[in-house]
Design a protein around this motif. Structure first.
Motif, mmCIF file in Angstrom:
data_model
loop_
_atom_site.group_PDB
_atom_site.id
_atom_site.type_symbol
_atom_site.label_atom_id
_atom_site.label_comp_id
_atom_site.label_asym_id
_atom_site.label_seq_id
_atom_site.Cartn_x
_atom_site.Cartn_y
_atom_site.Cartn_z
ATOM 1 N N LEU A 173 0.845 -1.201 0.000
ATOM 2 C CA LEU A 173 0.000 0.000 0.000
ATOM 3 C C LEU A 173 0.878 1.248 0.000
ATOM 4 N N CYS A 174 1.932 1.219 0.801
ATOM 5 C CA CYS A 174 2.859 2.364 0.825
ATOM 6 C C CYS A 174 3.489 2.550 -0.545
ATOM 7 N N LEU A 185 0.793 6.371 5.276
ATOM 8 C CA LEU A 185 -0.586 5.898 5.469
ATOM 9 C C LEU A 185 -1.380 6.815 6.390
ATOM 10 N N PHE A 230 -4.927 7.083 5.411
ATOM 11 C CA PHE A 230 -5.622 5.812 5.610
ATOM 12 C C PHE A 230 -6.041 5.642 7.068
#
Lengths: 529, 258
Positions: B196-197, B210, B213
């Protein structure tokens, strides 16, 4: 996205393995495309990385973004040497994956195929990770991954000998990894660092360089990687493990696992301890080159005594490891270049020979060399590829094997290590004898009047122990080898030739990387110019 | 053969001992591992900067799951491989299908008493073990603990079901399909947060990015990221602990266990 390539090439097969576990336990058909896709992504990333390294120098990647100050996080570092090896790992992984395909008409139990592919992809992750990392402890973590998956793959063969071989492999492999870990522990004790570049700059300090702890750390790491690469006399685990493992597994274990360990040794010598420190006393280099000479001769002559094809090839790996260790320890430029180039050439030709041997064993009903009678005529393409691999092993131009011997012999002559040069030439002769014996049997068949052979070793209808040792292959099949087995083999043979034909550019990349190594002062002869 | 082994052991021991004179003193704050060589020390950096870098009070957790989180991701993978390897080697499907228990239930008074005592004790203990395990996973930021330790306890609680009743009772709660998927999911959570990063155009495992997020600032996002990957570790360790027990105790047949 291009600065993320080092992560992508590792993450693709990792997620591939996890996806197989989630999506398709029990359904091998769905596992296979995932394997191909993830390894293709990985291969594309390694090729892109290689072009980037060639055009603009080494690439650094800091996981978690912990770049400053150096050493608090984990660093990946790609220079010309490991960029080339990464491409070979991904490529060989992909080719062997295609080779391992089992069609619906193979009639073998395939319910464990997804588990096989999970281990297979994670083995690729381990090998890629060992090669790409710039952190001494991280090497150990990924060695664990590569080793555990190897043990599992070897033990998955249905032969009981494979299980025993896997057990020996576990014991020896664990001892090797423990030695490496102890060595890293000793290094940390004296330097307080795990990052390779950082340890390197600390060992350059005189009070650290003279320390007994550093010396013991180096010896422990060296013995650890020697066990892992099956350097004579620490090779005991290798021949049975590679002979009795499933054919799909031997296609990746034999070309890559020992070669990556050789790479780790060279990386530790050049980037952790530094060539200046390693070659500070000429006695060491002399001793190791003698060990390598023994390894080359012993591996070659034991191979000569083998009656089983795959076992013979396994002993040749032991001899080839001697080439690379000896070349790296010649302590001069061409020896080191030859050793690194031979990692690539040997990976290509071992792949070619093992894939061909797996097809032969499957179709000849057992792995004995004297059972290969007439196979060349039945399978001309497979035979052609096998001949290419064999010629490379012997060292005939324009194959890769010729050029690596050329550079190694040049290094040996410049270093005045005549026993090493003699061992290389003698080993080529032995390889010629070995392979022409196989060509003779496979092409012309046995001579009926030959007193040594005129009774077959086992009467028909009674399976020989060698046949039992290779269950997992459908024995004695008269069918043509399938396309998914022949195509990777042909690609492997082409790779053997390409490595030779493009030896010029490959060697330039290796030399460029060597010249770019930091702290070259005391090791100028090694770096060249 | 034994003599060769003995010689190897003596030589290795001598080699290890030969460096002891050169070791730093035990507990010396200026030793290389504690104080570094020269002007920079990794250990000093961790001690002085962990709080401001990651907002995690436990330095060990921050080093394990953030600074060197890449190692820990692969250590989790090692555990995953251990379990998958054992399943790959041992698992077999007996041709006769699933059989009933070979030992009929001991219905005599003594046997029944033992069964009742063990059964009731475990029935009381297992939820407590599991809640404590969750606490250990969640509290890794502040005290010794984290995904590995908590995962082992959770796995042990399922093993306890298998031991106190039978393997079938444990498998009914934690089937083979489930533990394989959970093991994969654990590693996937860890690597997934890393990925995701990467998709947000920062380096792999750089949890600082994040913050959106987690609805927090970049430093606190690291702390949350560490917790997320600890949960992944706990999943894998739980599943693999039980998978190894189930396969070893039934020789890979997953039928009746011990």
């Amino acid at each position: 996205m291009s600065e993320q390539l080092p992560a992508i090439l590792l993450v693709a097969p990792l997620f591939g393995a996890l996806l197989i576990g989630v999506a398709s336990p029990g359904d091998p058909r769905r596992a296979f495309p995932i394997v191909l896709l993830s390894l293709s992504i990985s291969l594309a990333a390694t090729v892109a990385l290689l072009t980037k390294v060639v055009s603009s120098g080494p690439v650094d990647y800091f996981l978690g973004g912990w770049a400053e100050p150096l050493g608090i996080g984990i660093q990946l570092r790609v220079d010309g040497i490991n960029a080339l090896i990464l491409v070979f790992i991904a490529l060989i992984g992909l080719l062997t994956a295609i080779f391992s395909y089992r069609g619906p008409d193979d009639g073998e139990p395939t319910d464990k195929a997804p588990l096989f592919y999970i281990l297979y992809l994670l083995l690729c992750v381990g090998l890629l990770g060992i090669t790409i990392t710039g952190d001494a402890f991280n090497v150990f973590v990924l060695v664990e991954i590569a080793s555990l998956t190897s043990y599992g793959l070897v033990a998955m063969g249905s032969s009981p000998r494979g299980t025993l071989a896997a057990f020996n492999y576990i014991i020896m492999g664990t001892i090797g990894a423990s030695f490496y870990l102890l060595g890293v522990g000793y290094l940390y004790m004296r330097t307080g660092a795990l990052n390779m570049a950082q340890i390197h700059s600390l060992i350059a300090l005189p009070e650290v360089a003279a320390s007994q702890t550093i010396l013991v750390a180096f010896l422990l790491i060296l013995v650890g990687v020697w066990i892992k690469m099956a350097f004579f006399p620490l090779y005991g685990w290798l021949p049975n493990a590679y002979t009795y493992c499933p054919s799909g597994a031997s296609g990746i274990l034999a070309p890559l696992v020992t070669k990556v360990s050789v790479y780790v040794m060279i990386r530790v010598m050049l980037s952790v301890f530094g060539a200046g420190w390693v070659f500070q006393s000429a006695g060491w280099s002399q001793t190791v080159v003698w060990l390598a000479v023994i390894a080359i001769l012993a591996g070659s002559f034991i191979a000569l005594a083998q009656v089983e094809l795959k076992k013979m090839l396994s002993y040749l790996i032991v001899a080839e490891v001697g080439y690379m260790v000896g070349g790296a320890w010649l302590a001069n430029h061409w020896g080191m270049v030859g050793a690194i180039y031979h990692i690539l050439a040997d990976a290509a030709m071992t792949l070619c020979l093992f894939l061909a041997a797996n097809i032969f064993v499957k179709h000849a009903g057992g792995g004995r060399i004297d059972r290969l009678e007439g196979l060349f005529r039945r399978m001309p393409v497979v035979a052609g590829a096998f001949v290419v691999g064999a010629l490379s092993m012997i060292g005939v131009p324009p194959t890769g094997g010729f050029f690596s011997k050329w550079y190694l012999i040049r290094g040996g002559i410049e270093a005045g290590q005549w026993p090493f040069v003699a061992a290389l030439i003698l080993s080529s002769l032995v390889n010629a004898v070995l392979f022409f014996r196989i060509f003779e049997v496979a092409h012309f068949g046995r001579k009926p009047a030959d007193g040594h052979h005129h009774h077959p070793p086992h009467a028909d209808g009674e399976p020989s122990p060698e046949q039992q040792g290779t269950i997992g292959e459908t024995t004695g099949s008269d069918r043509k080898p399938r396309l998914t087995a022949v195509a990777p083999l042909v690609a492997a043979a082409a790779l053997v030739l390409l490595v030779g034909i493009f030896s010029g550019p490959i060697v330039e990349i290796i030399r460029g990387a060597l010249q770019g190594m930091p702290h070259v002062g005391a090791a100028a002869p090694l770096i060249g110019r | 053969m034994k003599w060769i082994g003995l010689i190897a052991v003596v030589l290795t021991g001598a080699l290890l001992l030969s460096a002891v004179g050169d070791f730093p003193d035990f507990g010396d704050p200026k030793s290389p591992a504690n104080g570094g060589v020269g002007d920079f020390s990794v250990s000093q950096y961790y001690i002085t900067h962990t709080e401001q870098d990651t907002k995690v009070p436990n330095v060990v957790t921050a080093v394990l799951a953030d600074y060197r989180g890449y190692d820990t991701m692969f250590e989790t993978t090692v555990i995953f491989i251990a379990g998958i390897g054992i399943i790959a080697i041992l698992r077999s499907h007996p041709p006769g299908g699933r059989r009933g228990p070979a030992h009929p239930i001991d219905a005599t008074v003594d046997g029944d008493h033992q069964r009742i005592i063990i059964g009731i004790t475990c029935r009381i203990m297992i939820p407590i073990i599991q809640i404590f395990a969750l606490y250990v996973v969640a509290h890794g930021h502040h005290s010794p603990g984290g995904g590995f330790q908590g995962g082992v306890m959770l796995g042990a609680s399922f093993i306890l079901i298998g031991l106190s009743r039978d393997l079938q009772a444990a498998l009914a709660r934690f089937s083979e399909r489930r533990f394989i998927v959970l093991a994969c999911l654990g590693v996937a959570i860890y690597a997934g947060f890393g990925l995701l990063c990467l998709l947000l155009e920062r380096n792999f495992l750089d949890y600082g990015v994040l913050d959106g997020f987690f609805h927090t600032d970049p430093v606190m996002a690291r702390s949350h990221g560490i917790f997320a990957v600890e949960v992944g570790v706990a999943f894998t360790v739980t599943a693999i602990m039980f998978a190894i027990y189930a396969n070893l105790s039934s020789k890979g047949r997953l039928d009746e266990g011990l």
